[in-house]
Design a protein around this motif. Structure first.
Motif, PDB file in Angstrom:
ATOM      1  N   LEU A  26      -5.984   1.602   7.230  1.00  6.04           N
ATOM      2  CA  LEU A  26      -7.379   1.576   7.667  1.00  6.04           C
ATOM      3  C   LEU A  26      -7.669   0.170   8.171  1.00  6.04           C
ATOM      4  CD1 LEU A  26      -8.844   3.226   4.420  1.00  6.04           C
ATOM      5  CD2 LEU A  26      -7.856   4.379   6.418  1.00  6.04           C
ATOM      6  N   LEU A  69     -10.223  -2.520   8.880  1.00  7.07           N
ATOM      7  CA  LEU A  69     -11.599  -2.898   8.590  1.00  7.07           C
ATOM      8  C   LEU A  69     -11.895  -4.219   9.285  1.00  7.07           C
ATOM      9  CD1 LEU A  69     -11.770  -1.890   4.811  1.00  7.07           C
ATOM     10  CD2 LEU A  69     -12.019  -0.482   6.854  1.00  7.07           C
ATOM     11  N   SER A  70     -12.617  -4.116  10.384  1.00  7.77           N
ATOM     12  CA  SER A  70     -12.906  -5.285  11.216  1.00  7.77           C
ATOM     13  C   SER A  70     -14.334  -5.745  10.967  1.00  7.77           C
ATOM     14  CB  SER A  70     -12.696  -4.907  12.678  1.00  7.77           C
ATOM     15  OG  SER A  70     -13.454  -3.745  12.956  1.00  7.77           O
ATOM     16  N   LEU A  71     -14.752  -6.768  11.700  1.00  4.27           N
ATOM     17  CA  LEU A  71     -16.114  -7.301  11.516  1.00  4.27           C
ATOM     18  C   LEU A  71     -17.151  -6.284  11.970  1.00  4.27           C
ATOM     19  CD1 LEU A  71     -15.472 -10.955  12.789  1.00  4.27           C
ATOM     20  CD2 LEU A  71     -15.886 -10.264  10.403  1.00  4.27           C
ATOM     21  N   PRO A  77      -2.866  -6.341  11.849  1.00  4.53           N
ATOM     22  CA  PRO A  77      -4.217  -6.499  11.302  1.00  4.53           C
ATOM     23  C   PRO A  77      -5.273  -6.036  12.309  1.00  4.53           C
ATOM     24  CG  PRO A  77      -3.277  -8.643  11.916  1.00  4.53           C
ATOM     25  CD  PRO A  77      -2.206  -7.620  12.140  1.00  4.53           C
ATOM     26  N   PRO A  78      -6.538  -5.903  11.871  1.00 10.70           N
ATOM     27  CA  PRO A  78      -7.592  -5.533  12.821  1.00 10.70           C
ATOM     28  C   PRO A  78      -7.811  -6.658  13.822  1.00 10.70           C
ATOM     29  CG  PRO A  78      -8.553  -6.104  10.687  1.00 10.70           C
ATOM     30  CD  PRO A  78      -7.065  -6.117  10.519  1.00 10.70           C
ATOM     31  N   SER A  79      -8.535  -6.360  14.887  1.00 12.81           N
ATOM     32  CA  SER A  79      -8.899  -7.445  15.798  1.00 12.81           C
ATOM     33  C   SER A  79     -10.370  -7.287  16.149  1.00 12.81           C
ATOM     34  CB  SER A  79      -8.033  -7.402  17.052  1.00 12.81           C
ATOM     35  OG  SER A  79      -8.296  -6.219  17.760  1.00 12.81           O
ATOM     36  N   VAL A  85     -18.743 -10.326   6.142  1.00 16.35           N
ATOM     37  CA  VAL A  85     -17.972  -9.081   6.261  1.00 16.35           C
ATOM     38  C   VAL A  85     -16.498  -9.301   5.907  1.00 16.35           C
ATOM     39  CG1 VAL A  85     -17.308  -7.209   7.815  1.00 16.35           C
ATOM     40  CG2 VAL A  85     -19.538  -8.333   8.101  1.00 16.35           C
ATOM     41  N   TRP A  86     -16.023  -8.588   4.922  1.00 16.00           N
ATOM     42  CA  TRP A  86     -14.594  -8.662   4.563  1.00 16.00           C
ATOM     43  C   TRP A  86     -13.771  -7.953   5.623  1.00 16.00           C
ATOM     44  CZ3 TRP A  86     -10.420  -5.514   3.665  1.00 16.00           C
ATOM     45  CH2 TRP A  86      -9.317  -6.111   3.029  1.00 16.00           C
ATOM     46  N   VAL A  87     -12.740  -8.616   6.109  1.00 13.59           N
ATOM     47  CA  VAL A  87     -11.875  -7.995   7.118  1.00 13.59           C
ATOM     48  C   VAL A  87     -10.421  -7.948   6.643  1.00 13.59           C
ATOM     49  CG1 VAL A  87     -13.150  -8.338   9.269  1.00 13.59           C
ATOM     50  CG2 VAL A  87     -11.841 -10.233   8.336  1.00 13.59           C
ATOM     51  N   GLY A  88      -9.797  -6.843   6.941  1.00 12.75           N
ATOM     52  CA  GLY A  88      -8.401  -6.680   6.563  1.00 12.75           C
ATOM     53  C   GLY A  88      -7.936  -5.262   6.827  1.00 12.75           C
ATOM     54  N   THR A  89      -6.741  -4.985   6.357  1.00  6.69           N
ATOM     55  CA  THR A  89      -6.160  -3.662   6.538  1.00  6.69           C
ATOM     56  C   THR A  89      -5.890  -3.054   5.172  1.00  6.69           C
ATOM     57  OG1 THR A  89      -5.010  -4.626   8.423  1.00  6.69           O
ATOM     58  CG2 THR A  89      -4.329  -2.416   7.756  1.00  6.69           C
ATOM     59  N   VAL A  90      -6.190  -1.785   5.041  1.00  6.26           N
ATOM     60  CA  VAL A  90      -5.851  -1.078   3.814  1.00  6.26           C
ATOM     61  C   VAL A  90      -4.672  -0.162   4.125  1.00  6.26           C
ATOM     62  CG1 VAL A  90      -6.712   0.321   1.912  1.00  6.26           C
ATOM     63  CG2 VAL A  90      -8.306  -1.119   3.206  1.00  6.26           C
ATOM     64  N   PRO A  91      -3.483  -0.479   3.583  1.00  5.60           N
ATOM     65  CA  PRO A  91      -2.323   0.379   3.878  1.00  5.60           C
ATOM     66  C   PRO A  91      -2.542   1.786   3.325  1.00  5.60           C
ATOM     67  CG  PRO A  91      -1.684  -1.575   2.573  1.00  5.60           C
ATOM     68  CD  PRO A  91      -3.170  -1.537   2.623  1.00  5.60           C
TER      69      PRO A  91
END
Lengths: 267, 267
Positions: free
Chosen positions: A109, A111-113, A189-191, A206-212
């Motif tokens: 997933l 999750l970007s800004l 990662p998101p962009s 805003v927390w940004v990252g990827t959820v595997p």
């Protein structure tokens, strides 16, 4: 075996127009997405309906003429599922029935800004081809072994085979001769857009990252009517390996772009 | 809120003919399969191609007119993905574009005595409807929030919203007015034919059971450009709950038939 990396021809219906830096036409990539997806969606047209029919089926790439063929070779797709009288009739043309076969897996997933850059890491493939019911008993047997071993490796040999005449008659398998296909693979990662990246306020909020995201093959549950002493070793080992691979891929794809070199040129 | 259990009408294209004891027409069942499947396959016809086009999209059931509607109510499907100029043009008819939307999830591997009874525990749903691009800005905003919150609950509020005018213009959402649909749900241990069940030799040799399969939402991986202090609580809690639910369902479905009452009558 070193061989050239074959690609499917780019035609109107398989050319990826958006995010085309994610597009792949390599047979190896496309075939491996098809093989690693447990359920394929098979779509085709039926007379008198404006809607394509779509059926979930189990399918695997193979070559009856050359069973040792490599995943990057020209292969057929063998599929098993509910093959109705209607579907069988539709395949009875010189060329077979035009079908579109899709396979997609979500790997994370994003999750970007901004909500508008949210999405998934994923692998998806589509094949276009002509389907026919397999009538040659030897080819049917080949296909059934192929498809059974997709569920769990070596399961054909570890269950009660060969099939009875009744089982052979009651089961239908289709072969899809592939015309063309394409794949899309998104990793990393998101962009986000420049505007948001430059706003410290947004980035602090805003927390940004990827959820595997990955599939787990769980602990086998024995059936009440089982009399066999132990869970087959093949299954135990395959589970362990499949689970490690799935988690490993999703976690790597979450933090690192695994796109083919092509991507660099596009950026 | 007690309400009657609405069902989609049985028409030629949505009536499940095989294994029809697994078929369900309940809106609630069908809508919940659509909502819990991360990627939907959207198929439609295009002029000048014998192949249906199939696109993986993110979609969620909703009602713009009555946002508090229950999952068992008459709802629309909102979908987001690559909506090309070609696709937009195809939807420009009075009724919209006929689309077939499929969602499938594998919940377990069925390892039976004979290869021919192998298969999956699964949930699959198909919806038939007419798609149109959403033009009303308020409805588009509603749909985008709905779809963003499908990726992770409450993500719309926890990311940088509302959207800018540019984002609104650059993003397309389609609404599918549902004509009809159906679902198939398979649960429980594998089953075998009488002949094999009666053979002690076969039963002692072949291990039989179900291997649960489920999706895991892994440990979030923070992006390099993140400045927020911690992973949102909503995400932490949702992960835990989603993982427990997914594993719990697959393990229960592996050993117990969860079919609706209808099944009993058919047997």
């Amino acid at each position: 075996m070193p061989r050239q990396d074959l690609e499917y021809p780019k035609e109107t219906h398989n050319t990826v127009k958006r995010y085309n830096h994610l597009a792949e036409y390599s047979l190896r990539t496309i075939h491996s997405i098809i093989n690693s997806t447990p359920l394929l969606h098979v779509s085709f047209n039926t007379p008198n309906s404006p809607y394509p029919a779509t059926i979930p089926m189990i399918g695997q790439m193979g070559s009856f003429d050359r069973p040792s063929a490599d995943l990057g070779d020209v292969l057929d797709l063998y599929i098993h599922g509910y093959i109705s009288a209607r579907l069988t009739n539709l395949t009875r043309t010189a060329e077979g029935l035009p079908v579109t076969v899709s396979a997609s897996t979500v790997d994370g997933l994003l999750l970007s800004l901004t909500p508008f850059s949210h999405g998934y890491n994923f692998r998806s493939a589509v094949l276009f081809g002509h389907a026919a019911v397999v009538t040659d008993p030897a080819e049917k047997l080949y296909a059934m072994e192929l498809i059974t071993n997709k569920v769990v490796p070596n399961r054909w040999n570890e269950s009660r085979s060969p099939p009875t005449a009744g089982e052979m008659a009651a089961t239908a398998v289709m072969r899809v001769k592939i015309d063309t296909g394409s794949a899309k693979v998104r990793t990393g990662p998101p962009s986000d857009d420049k505007g948001d990246m430059e706003s410290e306020e947004v980035r602090e909020k805003v927390w940004v990252g990827t959820v595997p995201v990955y599939t787990v093959v769980g602990e086998p549950k024995v059936a009440e009517y089982n009399l066999a002493k132990e869970v087959p070793k093949t299954l135990v080992e395959w589970r362990k390996e499949a689970n490690q691979d799935a988690k490993g891929y999703a976690e790597l794809a979450a933090v690192k772009s695994l796109a083919p070199k092509k991507k660099k040129e596009d950026e």
